[in-house]
Design an enzyme around this catalytic site. Structure first.
Site, PDB file in Angstrom:
ATOM      1  N   HIS A 183       0.755  -1.161  -0.051  1.00 54.05           N
ATOM      2  CA  HIS A 183      -0.121   0.147  -0.084  1.00 54.05           C
ATOM      3  C   HIS A 183       0.872   1.004   0.011  1.00 54.05           C
ATOM      4  CE1 HIS A 183      -3.802   2.199   1.675  1.00 54.05           C
ATOM      5  NE2 HIS A 183      -2.615   3.131   1.183  1.00 54.05           N
ATOM      6  N   HIS A 191       1.515   5.398  -1.953  1.00 57.51           N
ATOM      7  CA  HIS A 191       1.052   6.453  -2.787  1.00 57.51           C
ATOM      8  C   HIS A 191       2.128   7.017  -3.225  1.00 57.51           C
ATOM      9  CE1 HIS A 191      -2.862   6.426  -0.928  1.00 57.51           C
ATOM     10  NE2 HIS A 191      -2.167   6.165   0.132  1.00 57.51           N
ATOM     11  N   ARG A 211       1.921   9.210  -6.148  1.00 57.12           N
ATOM     12  CA  ARG A 211       1.690  10.504  -6.509  1.00 57.12           C
ATOM     13  C   ARG A 211       1.831  10.634  -8.195  1.00 57.12           C
ATOM     14  NH1 ARG A 211      -1.329  10.768  -2.121  1.00 57.12           N
ATOM     15  NH2 ARG A 211      -0.351  11.571  -0.498  1.00 57.12           N
ATOM     16  N   ASN A 228      -5.239   6.884  -6.129  1.00 55.07           N
ATOM     17  CA  ASN A 228      -5.712   8.126  -5.661  1.00 55.07           C
ATOM     18  C   ASN A 228      -5.119   9.375  -6.374  1.00 55.07           C
ATOM     19  OD1 ASN A 228      -4.090   7.778  -3.745  1.00 55.07           O
ATOM     20  ND2 ASN A 228      -5.194   8.933  -2.171  1.00 55.07           N
ATOM     21  N   LYS A 254      -9.545  -0.538  -5.616  1.00 51.98           N
ATOM     22  CA  LYS A 254      -9.575   0.155  -4.417  1.00 51.98           C
ATOM     23  C   LYS A 254     -10.700   0.986  -4.239  1.00 51.98           C
ATOM     24  CE  LYS A 254      -7.671   1.844  -0.665  1.00 51.98           C
ATOM     25  NZ  LYS A 254      -6.381   2.551  -0.282  1.00 51.98           N
ATOM     26  N   HIS A 304     -10.331   1.159   1.761  1.00 51.17           N
ATOM     27  CA  HIS A 304     -10.146   2.212   3.051  1.00 51.17           C
ATOM     28  C   HIS A 304     -11.248   2.161   3.845  1.00 51.17           C
ATOM     29  CE1 HIS A 304      -8.170   6.068   4.626  1.00 51.17           C
ATOM     30  NE2 HIS A 304      -9.765   5.966   5.037  1.00 51.17           N
ATOM     31  N   HIS A 355      -4.488  -0.552   6.137  1.00 48.65           N
ATOM     32  CA  HIS A 355      -3.920   0.024   7.187  1.00 48.65           C
ATOM     33  C   HIS A 355      -4.683   0.232   8.404  1.00 48.65           C
ATOM     34  CE1 HIS A 355      -6.603   3.161   5.081  1.00 48.65           C
ATOM     35  NE2 HIS A 355      -5.624   3.298   4.382  1.00 48.65           N
ATOM     36  N   ASP A 394       1.262   2.730   3.514  1.00 50.04           N
ATOM     37  CA  ASP A 394       0.443   3.904   3.316  1.00 50.04           C
ATOM     38  C   ASP A 394       1.544   5.086   3.409  1.00 50.04           C
ATOM     39  OD1 ASP A 394      -1.699   5.492   2.993  1.00 50.04           O
ATOM     40  OD2 ASP A 394      -2.313   5.569   4.899  1.00 50.04           O
ATOM     41  N   HIS A 436       3.187  14.210   1.449  1.00 48.64           N
ATOM     42  CA  HIS A 436       2.657  15.728   1.216  1.00 48.64           C
ATOM     43  C   HIS A 436       3.705  16.707   1.633  1.00 48.64           C
ATOM     44  CE1 HIS A 436      -1.696  14.332   0.788  1.00 48.64           C
ATOM     45  NE2 HIS A 436      -1.445  13.488   1.718  1.00 48.64           N
TER      46      HIS A 436
HETATM   47  C1  NCD Z   1      -3.536   9.115   1.919  1.00 46.68           C
HETATM   48  C2  NCD Z   1      -3.027  10.096   0.863  1.00 46.68           C
HETATM   49  O1  NCD Z   1      -2.586  11.278   1.155  1.00 46.68           O
HETATM   50  O2  NCD Z   1      -3.304   9.800  -0.198  1.00 46.68           O
HETATM   51  N1  NCD Z   1      -3.566   9.708   3.178  1.00 46.68           N
HETATM   52  C3  NCD Z   1      -3.722   9.245   4.355  1.00 46.68           C
HETATM   53  O3  NCD Z   1      -3.723   9.910   5.555  1.00 46.68           O
HETATM   54  N2  NCD Z   1      -3.189   7.868   4.591  1.00 46.68           N
HETATM   55  C4  NCD Z   1      -4.640   8.427   1.608  1.00 46.68           C
HETATM   56  C5  NCD Z   1      -5.281   7.320   2.314  1.00 46.68           C
HETATM   57  O4  NCD Z   1      -4.625   6.248   2.317  1.00 46.68           O
HETATM   58  O5  NCD Z   1      -5.975   7.339   3.362  1.00 46.68           O
HETATM   59 ZN    ZN Z   2      -3.164   4.880   1.715  1.00 48.82          ZN
END
Ligand code: NCD
Ligand code: ZN
Length: 356
Positions: A32, A34, A36, A60, A115, A152, A187, A260, A264
């Protein structure tokens, strides 16, 4: 010699109490993550590929990954960005009304999972389903194609600490309505969900992050406020962390690693209305090695990081390894423009490539 035998060789005290200096692990899979899109993709991919050989990439992005074409293009960008040897495992986002044919095309394009983001539950989830019926045709197609449903599992709008627990009836409904669908609760953050997974058939599993294993809500706001630890689902209480640790230290095949890691930029995390998400890729594996070692559970680490998830997803074990060395280091406040997991803390294990 297998990676596990090597692990034992390297890691057990030699009887005279001398601790091993090298930890050799089977190469972790991250089920899992991200990554981007856009200019930072390369940095995030390379950071992840330093400690994980394969990763299930979340869809996402903006726009979302929700078609075969999008899967093919996104995989291509990730492969270009990565150093050789890294394998992205692809997912697509379930959108209300998604046709069975779209799912079949995503499966043909190599997706392993779809997802389910409940509408409004987290970052870029405003377009998600409000209830399973909204994606019924897609779920039936996934069941038929043998794809995994990755969820989720939080009920949007419910009291923040109860969102995960209050989503469990929806999981029940999914398991009952699609009796052959394999489902992963992503998660997992609460004792209730650990107990729930253990009480249901083994086509239900859970991913667990490093941060939910390492921290409690007191680390986020017990002293100085640490917005870098704000994520969905929220990091919870001592008893929840205890249940998560018990699940992974006991080598239960129902639970495996999904970081996860959700980068950011620092500026976004420090604003009012900051998004959830922790940038875990730079430190998660050394931090987990330290945690498992502290609890005398290093033997359970290979199953959690490299075996259980592959078995659930039906993937071969790769035979690659990752070496960590016992070298204390201070995690910087910023990595790749983000605040990394464990920023400002000292970790006992380093990546061998950290070199300096
Ligand atoms: C994730 C994200 O920023 O894409 N954020 C998070 O708080 N885990 C999305 C997610 O998995 O909920
Ligand atoms: Zn996530």
């Amino acid at each position: 010699m297998s990676a596990e035998e090597k692990l034992n060789n390297h890691n057990l005290d030699d009887g005279a109490g001398e601790r091993a200096q090298v930890l050799e692990l089977p190469m972790p899979d991250d089920f899992h993550v991200h990554l981007r899109q856009g200019p930072m993709l390369q940095a995030y991919v390379r950071r992840l590929a330093a400690t994980c050989g394969r990763a299930l990439v979340m869809p996402n992005t903006e726009p979302p990954i929700a078609s075969a074409d999008a899967i093919v293009q996104y995989r291509c960008k990730i492969e270009e960005a990565a150093e050789i040897g890294f394998v992205p495992l692809m997912t697509f986002k379930l959108l209300p009304g998604m046709a069975a044919r779209t799912v079949d095309e995503c499966a043909c394009a190599g997706a392993l999972a779809g997802k389910y983001y409940p509408c409004g539950a987290t970052t870029n989830a405003a377009d998600g389903p409000r209830r399973p019926e909204d994606v019924a045709a897609a779920l039936s197609a996934m069941e038929a194609a043998g794809l995994v449903l990755s969820v989720h599992a939080e009920r949007p709008g419910a009291p923040a600490f109860q969102r995960e627990k209050l989503f469990l009836p929806t999981i029940d409904c999914i398991l009952d309505t699609w009796p052959r669908l394999r489902v992963v609760i992503e998660h997992v953050s609460s004792r209730e969900t650990i107990d729930y997974i253990n009480s249901r058939p083994d086509r239900l599993a859970g991913t667990i992050t490093a941060h939910h294993l390492l921290f409690t809500i007191d680390d986020m706001l017990g002293e100085g406020l640490d917005p870098s630890l704000f994520c969905k689902p929220l990091i919870k209480f001592e008893e929840d962390r205890g249940a998560l640790r018990q699940a992974v230290f006991s080598c239960s095949p129902r639970f495996f690693f999904g970081s996860d890691s959700a980068p950011h930029p620092v500026q976004a995390k420090l604003k009012r209305n900051a998004p959830g998400g922790i940038y875990a890729s730079p430190t998660e594996i050394p931090a987990l090695a330290g945690l498992f070692e502290q609890h005398g559970a290093l033997d359970a680490l290979p199953a959690f990081l490299a075996k259980n998830g592959a078995a659930f997803y039906g993937l071969p074990v790769t035979g690659q390894t990752l070496r960590l060395t016992r070298k204390r280091w201070l995690v910087p406040e910023e990595v790749d423009g983000c605040i990394p997991l464990c920023a400002g803390k000292e970790l006992d294990w380093s990546l061998e490539t950290d070199g300096s």
